[in-house]
Enzyme design. Structure first.
Site, mmCIF file in Angstrom:
data_model
loop_
_atom_site.group_PDB
_atom_site.id
_atom_site.type_symbol
_atom_site.label_atom_id
_atom_site.label_comp_id
_atom_site.label_asym_id
_atom_site.label_seq_id
_atom_site.Cartn_x
_atom_site.Cartn_y
_atom_site.Cartn_z
ATOM 1 N N TYR A 98 5.873 25.979 -14.840
ATOM 2 C CA TYR A 98 7.122 26.527 -15.409
ATOM 3 C C TYR A 98 6.875 26.861 -16.892
ATOM 4 O O TYR A 98 6.393 26.003 -17.648
ATOM 5 C CB TYR A 98 8.184 25.444 -15.241
ATOM 6 C CG TYR A 98 9.563 25.720 -15.748
ATOM 7 C CD1 TYR A 98 10.325 26.766 -15.227
ATOM 8 C CD2 TYR A 98 10.145 24.902 -16.719
ATOM 9 C CE1 TYR A 98 11.626 26.988 -15.671
ATOM 10 C CE2 TYR A 98 11.440 25.112 -17.162
ATOM 11 C CZ TYR A 98 12.176 26.163 -16.635
ATOM 12 O OH TYR A 98 13.458 26.371 -17.075
ATOM 13 N N ARG A 140 25.320 5.310 -24.300
ATOM 14 C CA ARG A 140 24.215 6.276 -24.213
ATOM 15 C C ARG A 140 23.323 6.012 -23.000
ATOM 16 O O ARG A 140 22.757 6.933 -22.413
ATOM 17 C CB ARG A 140 23.394 6.222 -25.507
ATOM 18 C CG ARG A 140 22.513 7.448 -25.713
ATOM 19 C CD ARG A 140 22.054 7.554 -27.155
ATOM 20 N NE ARG A 140 21.479 6.314 -27.627
ATOM 21 C CZ ARG A 140 21.538 5.874 -28.890
ATOM 22 N NH1 ARG A 140 22.135 6.591 -29.824
ATOM 23 N NH2 ARG A 140 20.993 4.728 -29.236
ATOM 24 N N ASP A 146 6.111 18.399 -10.998
ATOM 25 C CA ASP A 146 7.417 19.050 -11.084
ATOM 26 C C ASP A 146 7.753 19.469 -9.659
ATOM 27 O O ASP A 146 7.165 20.393 -9.107
ATOM 28 C CB ASP A 146 7.366 20.256 -12.027
ATOM 29 C CG ASP A 146 8.745 20.888 -12.221
ATOM 30 O OD1 ASP A 146 9.586 20.763 -11.303
ATOM 31 O OD2 ASP A 146 8.968 21.525 -13.266
ATOM 32 N N LYS A 158 19.344 22.344 -10.243
ATOM 33 C CA LYS A 158 19.155 23.313 -9.171
ATOM 34 C C LYS A 158 19.809 22.792 -7.878
ATOM 35 O O LYS A 158 21.000 22.638 -7.841
ATOM 36 C CB LYS A 158 17.660 23.594 -9.007
ATOM 37 C CG LYS A 158 16.935 23.901 -10.344
ATOM 38 C CD LYS A 158 17.266 25.254 -10.887
ATOM 39 C CE LYS A 158 16.704 25.530 -12.276
ATOM 40 N NZ LYS A 158 15.265 25.377 -12.436
HETATM 41 C C1 LIG Z 1 14.681 25.239 -13.708
HETATM 42 C C2 LIG Z 1 13.406 24.489 -13.723
HETATM 43 C C3 LIG Z 1 13.169 23.525 -14.710
HETATM 44 C C4 LIG Z 1 14.137 23.285 -15.835
HETATM 45 O O1 LIG Z 1 15.405 22.860 -15.428
HETATM 46 P P1 LIG Z 1 16.677 23.068 -16.400
HETATM 47 O O2 LIG Z 1 17.645 22.099 -15.891
HETATM 48 O O3 LIG Z 1 17.061 24.502 -16.240
HETATM 49 O O4 LIG Z 1 16.218 22.763 -17.786
HETATM 50 C C5 LIG Z 1 11.979 22.842 -14.664
HETATM 51 N N1 LIG Z 1 11.070 23.080 -13.723
HETATM 52 C C6 LIG Z 1 11.251 24.004 -12.759
HETATM 53 C C7 LIG Z 1 10.194 24.217 -11.738
HETATM 54 C C8 LIG Z 1 12.419 24.744 -12.740
HETATM 55 O O5 LIG Z 1 12.594 25.672 -11.799
#
Ligand SMILES: *Cc1c(COP(=O)(O)O)cnc(C)c1O
Length: 373
Positions: free
Chosen positions: A92, A39, A164, A189
């Protein structure tokens, strides 16, 4: 690949698929210096963590199953009942939902601040403010925050700052050099780039914060598939080259869109007409492929005609992949602080790796459909 490590025949790490990790001797079962259960991650995870730390300059990195899990892991690991936290109003939306639904139940109170607050955040910090959460540019609306000013005010008051940093893709911003304590990334992303994997990273400037976050994630049962860790570790090698292309194409398309009569405003921080352009220039080393466009007011059916006519752009959520995406954003806009006052609809574009000419021809096609021809 670690240049100083032992020789390895493959450029990439092995994908070790294991729940059970076997040990040779009974005395090894409980050794604290070894991974004794899958894990916690094995070779591909180690490689990915090391690559993220090399990129970000962090002291420790925790891997989790999605970008959203990275946001919620940082928030849950660094707060306790009775705490107050300050979160940017441009956050977000699913992160906001976690604050409202989960953190509230655990006795953590969230207040939202205007993203342009800057050093003024100090006035909103209370004795029990444990954490200040930033996101820059803001989701959908792309406000750039004065990151060093907010981080410094948090630190001066003994609160942890968390950013973030997904938009900048682990490449265009150095949050720790700007005084931020913890950075969360949706590696889903740009770091992945393939639109085919979920992965989140929580990286800390200090070993002490990294340990608190890792302990929380281990206690909560966070785990990442070795295949997913492998895919992201492998994709990180091409990240900067991909981002250069995303950035150049997005800039060209943003400039082209800004001249269209259907468009009221292009929200792209690298353009001089962005209200926060000076802050972006000061803190960021470049842009990526994601920006938003404000259309002049028009009936919803005309906007749908535009979006439905696109053939190179796909319609869908997320960003950072090789394929270009368009998304109508208005249903997602949520503000506690100040209403979103713009009149026309907002469309977010994630510019992929296709030729710019093909993307512009596709948009021309969309505008023709918008006009009803
Ligand atoms: C897409 C995104 C997330 C979440 O990512 P996932 O992998 O889709 O859960 C968090 N913060 C921002 C700014 C995002 O664009």
């Amino acid at each position: 690949m670690s240049p100083k490590g032992p020789f390895r025949r493959t450029a990439n790490p092995p994908v070790e698929r294991a729940s059970t990790v076997l040990v040779e001797r009974a005395e090894d079962l409980y050794r604290p210096d070894r991974v004794n259960y899958g894990r916690a991650g094995l070779a591909a995870h180690d490689e990915l963590r090391a690559a993220v730390l090399a990129r970000t300059g962090g002291a420790g990195c925790t891997l989790v199953s999605s970008g959203l899990a990275a946001c919620t892991t940082a928030l849950a690991a660094l707060t306790k009942a009775g705490d107050h936290i300050l979160v940017t109003d441009s956050v977000y939306i699913p992160t906001r939902r976690f604050c409202e639904q989960t953190l509230k139940r655990f006795g953590v109170e969230t207040a939202y601040y205007e993203p342009h607050v800057g050093a003024g955040i100090a006035e909103q910090i209370r004795p029990n403010t444990a954490l200040v959460y930033l996101e820059s540019p803001g989701s959908l609306t792309l406000e750039i925050q004065d990151v060093p000013a907010v981080a410094a005010a948090a630190r001066a008051a003994g609160a942890v700052s968390v950013i973030d940093d997904t938009w900048a893709g682990m490449s265009r911003l150095r949050p720790f050099a700007l005084g931020v304590d913890v950075a969360v990334h949706a590696a889903t992303k740009y770091p992945s780039g393939g639109s085919d994997v979920f992965l989140g990273t929580v990286t800390s400037a200090s070993a002490e914060l990294a340990a608190r976050i890792e302990t929380h994630a281990r206690c909560a049962g966070a785990s990442v598939s070795p295949d997913d860790a492998y895919v992201v570790a492998r994709s990180l090698h091409s990240l900067d080259a991909r981002l250069d292309r995303h950035e150049a194409s997005a800039r060209a398309i943003a400039d082209w869109l800004a001249d269209r009569p259907e468009i009221a405003r292009v929200l792209h921080p690298a353009r001089e007409d962005h209200p926060d352009h000076a802050l972006w220039l000061r803190d960021f080393t470049g842009a990526t492929g994601l920006f938003t466009v404000l259309f002049k007011p028009l009936p919803e059916a005309r906007l749908y005609a535009f979006l439905d006519a696109l053939e190179v752009f796909a319609l869908g959520f997320s960003f950072g992949g090789f394929e270009s995406l368009a998304l109508w954003c208005d249903p997602q806009i949520t503000r506690n602080h100040a209403e979103w006052k713009e009149q026309g609809p907002l469309v977010r574009f994630s510019i992929g790796l296709e030729p710019v000419e093909a993307l512009i021809a596709d948009l021309e096609h969309g505008f023709a459909a918008l006009a009803g021809s």
